[in-house]
Design an enzyme around this catalytic site. Structure first.
Site, PDB file in Angstrom:
ATOM      1  N   GLU A 263      -6.294  -4.654  -2.224  1.00 52.98           N
ATOM      2  CA  GLU A 263      -5.096  -5.812  -2.356  1.00 52.98           C
ATOM      3  C   GLU A 263      -3.914  -5.037  -2.377  1.00 52.98           C
ATOM      4  O   GLU A 263      -3.726  -4.146  -3.050  1.00 52.98           O
ATOM      5  CB  GLU A 263      -5.732  -6.585  -3.560  1.00 52.98           C
ATOM      6  CG  GLU A 263      -4.517  -7.850  -3.712  1.00 52.98           C
ATOM      7  CD  GLU A 263      -3.246  -7.384  -4.538  1.00 52.98           C
ATOM      8  OE1 GLU A 263      -2.406  -8.389  -4.447  1.00 52.98           O
ATOM      9  OE2 GLU A 263      -3.142  -6.486  -4.900  1.00 52.98           O
TER      10      GLU A 263
ATOM     11  N   ASP B  53       0.633  -6.217  -1.525  1.00 51.99           N
ATOM     12  CA  ASP B  53       1.481  -7.151  -1.499  1.00 51.99           C
ATOM     13  C   ASP B  53       2.821  -6.893  -0.358  1.00 51.99           C
ATOM     14  O   ASP B  53       2.884  -5.860  -0.120  1.00 51.99           O
ATOM     15  CB  ASP B  53       2.507  -7.191  -2.817  1.00 51.99           C
ATOM     16  CG  ASP B  53       1.583  -7.203  -3.884  1.00 51.99           C
ATOM     17  OD1 ASP B  53       1.183  -8.299  -4.358  1.00 51.99           O
ATOM     18  OD2 ASP B  53       1.344  -6.250  -4.667  1.00 51.99           O
TER      19      ASP B  53
ATOM     20  N   HIS C 200       5.172  -4.648  -4.928  1.00 45.30           N
ATOM     21  CA  HIS C 200       4.642  -5.786  -5.639  1.00 45.30           C
ATOM     22  C   HIS C 200       6.020  -6.387  -6.042  1.00 45.30           C
ATOM     23  O   HIS C 200       6.268  -7.666  -5.839  1.00 45.30           O
ATOM     24  CB  HIS C 200       3.925  -5.281  -6.762  1.00 45.30           C
ATOM     25  CG  HIS C 200       3.534  -6.486  -7.673  1.00 45.30           C
ATOM     26  ND1 HIS C 200       4.366  -6.666  -8.805  1.00 45.30           N
ATOM     27  CD2 HIS C 200       2.623  -7.404  -7.808  1.00 45.30           C
ATOM     28  CE1 HIS C 200       3.763  -7.597  -9.328  1.00 45.30           C
ATOM     29  NE2 HIS C 200       2.804  -8.213  -8.708  1.00 45.30           N
TER      30      HIS C 200
ATOM     31  N   HIS D 103      -7.009  -3.685  -6.854  1.00 44.33           N
ATOM     32  CA  HIS D 103      -5.593  -4.230  -6.978  1.00 44.33           C
ATOM     33  C   HIS D 103      -4.519  -3.209  -6.743  1.00 44.33           C
ATOM     34  O   HIS D 103      -4.288  -2.223  -7.508  1.00 44.33           O
ATOM     35  CB  HIS D 103      -5.651  -4.716  -8.418  1.00 44.33           C
ATOM     36  CG  HIS D 103      -4.457  -5.489  -8.833  1.00 44.33           C
ATOM     37  ND1 HIS D 103      -3.489  -5.170  -9.852  1.00 44.33           N
ATOM     38  CD2 HIS D 103      -3.798  -6.473  -7.891  1.00 44.33           C
ATOM     39  CE1 HIS D 103      -2.532  -6.084  -9.573  1.00 44.33           C
ATOM     40  NE2 HIS D 103      -2.681  -6.903  -8.691  1.00 44.33           N
TER      41      HIS D 103
ATOM     42  N   GLU E 162      -1.466 -10.074  -0.185  1.00 40.81           N
ATOM     43  CA  GLU E 162      -0.828 -11.245  -0.933  1.00 40.81           C
ATOM     44  C   GLU E 162       0.745 -11.456  -0.360  1.00 40.81           C
ATOM     45  O   GLU E 162       1.471 -10.480  -0.146  1.00 40.81           O
ATOM     46  CB  GLU E 162      -0.564 -10.798  -2.338  1.00 40.81           C
ATOM     47  CG  GLU E 162       0.339 -11.930  -3.217  1.00 40.81           C
ATOM     48  CD  GLU E 162       0.346 -11.818  -4.467  1.00 40.81           C
ATOM     49  OE1 GLU E 162       1.388 -12.439  -5.124  1.00 40.81           O
ATOM     50  OE2 GLU E 162      -0.427 -10.954  -5.004  1.00 40.81           O
TER      51      GLU E 162
END
Length: 306
Positions: free
Chosen positions: A67, A69, A82, A40, A150
């Site tokens: 992962e 953003d 993020h 993450h 994301e």
């Protein structure tokens, strides 16, 4: 920098292919496979989240899926961060004291690139920058990793989906190999995912959230994955997800987030989740008895994750 033997990379990619292109009837069942462990925001317990240092730390740990953003600056550049504000993970408040509330969208790329995105985590990371999406993609490629990207708060950035797909194409991430085995996009915003599906029907997409079981079929029209908070996952819900086929004709997959407790990770693995997104990828991987590729050893079937 050599991150892991070539054989381990090959094993990981074969496992990814097994999920993404395997038989349509291969539903996940308890004990049938080990979930893929996804870092993450990279490895945020090792380095400042969403930085190149964090994705490099994940690579050194053998984490094959990360992962991160993506958002858009005032002048239209894509950056990996993020929060929709710069305050928590950079020195924006000190450097730009009169620019409250320090929204990403209120700053140009040049202004953001002057920020220190590492010192808040540890002085050893002083000088880490907020990376552009392009630089980030290049680093993930260099590390031979796979990406769950994301689309953060797309409602704040009209048209960002087209900009993202353009950047992915320009960096070589929309060829058949990447799209089939190494890339997925996710968002809490269903409208954004539908836009991405229209722009690139071949993309693997995941909805962040836990729609009611009766509503899952409508998401399956454009999403290949349902990615809920791990507390919302039950055996019944997982069965409902796996019972449906997504836009590419394969059963929906489920990636649970954000799982930092080893007991919770083991419980989810027993249920048969396809992936676990965690801030502690090395610890969770060890708890699940996984090797460097994220697969249990010896593997029964290694699924790809979002």
């Amino acid at each position: 920098m050599q991150l892991r033997p070539a054989a381990a990379v090959a094993t990981a990619l074969l496992g990814l292919s097994a999920l993404l292109t395997g038989p349509a009837h291969a539903h996940a069942t308890p004990h049938s496979h080990a979930p893929v462990v996804i870092g993450h925001r990279g490895s945020p317990v090792s380095a400042p989240e969403n930085t190149l240092a964090s994705v490099d730390a994940a690579a050194r740990l053998g984490i094959t899926w990360v992962e991160n953003d993506v958002q858009r600056t005032k002048d239209g550049a894509l950056v990996v961060i993020h929060d929709t504000t710069l305050s928590r993970t950079t020195d924006a408040e000190r450097r730009y004291p009169n620019r409250s509330p320090w929204r990403v969208s209120d700053f140009t790329l040049a202004e953001i690139e002057r920020l220190d995105a590492g010192s808040w985590f540890d002085r050893r990371f002083a000088g880490q920058r907020v990376p552009t999406l392009g630089r980030y993609l290049d680093r993930v490629e260099r590390n031979r990793q796979n990406l769950l990207l994301e689309v953060k708060a797309p409602e704040l950035y009209p048209g960002i989906e087209r900009r993202i797909t353009s950047e992915l194409r320009d960096r070589g991430w929309l060829d058949r190999r990447h799209v089939a085995h190494r890339l997925a996009l996710q968002s809490f915003n269903a409208a954004s995912l539908r836009t991405l599906h229209r722009l690139r029907p071949d993309l693997m997409l995941g909805f962040l959230g836990a729609p009611k079981a009766a509503e899952l079929r409508s998401y399956a029209a454009y999403a290949d994955q349902i990615n809920p908070n791990h507390k919302a996952v039950t055996p019944e819900y997982l069965r409902a997800v796996h019972a449906l086929r997504g836009p590419h004709g394969r059963p929906l997959r489920l990636s649970a987030w954000t799982v930092d407790d080893t007991g919770a990770a083991r419980s989810l693995a027993r249920m048969g989740v396809d992936a676990i997104i965690t801030n502690k990828p090395a610890e969770i991987r060890r708890a699940l008895g996984c090797g460097a590729s994220g697969a249990a050893a010896p593997p029964v079937r290694v699924p790809a994750a979002a």
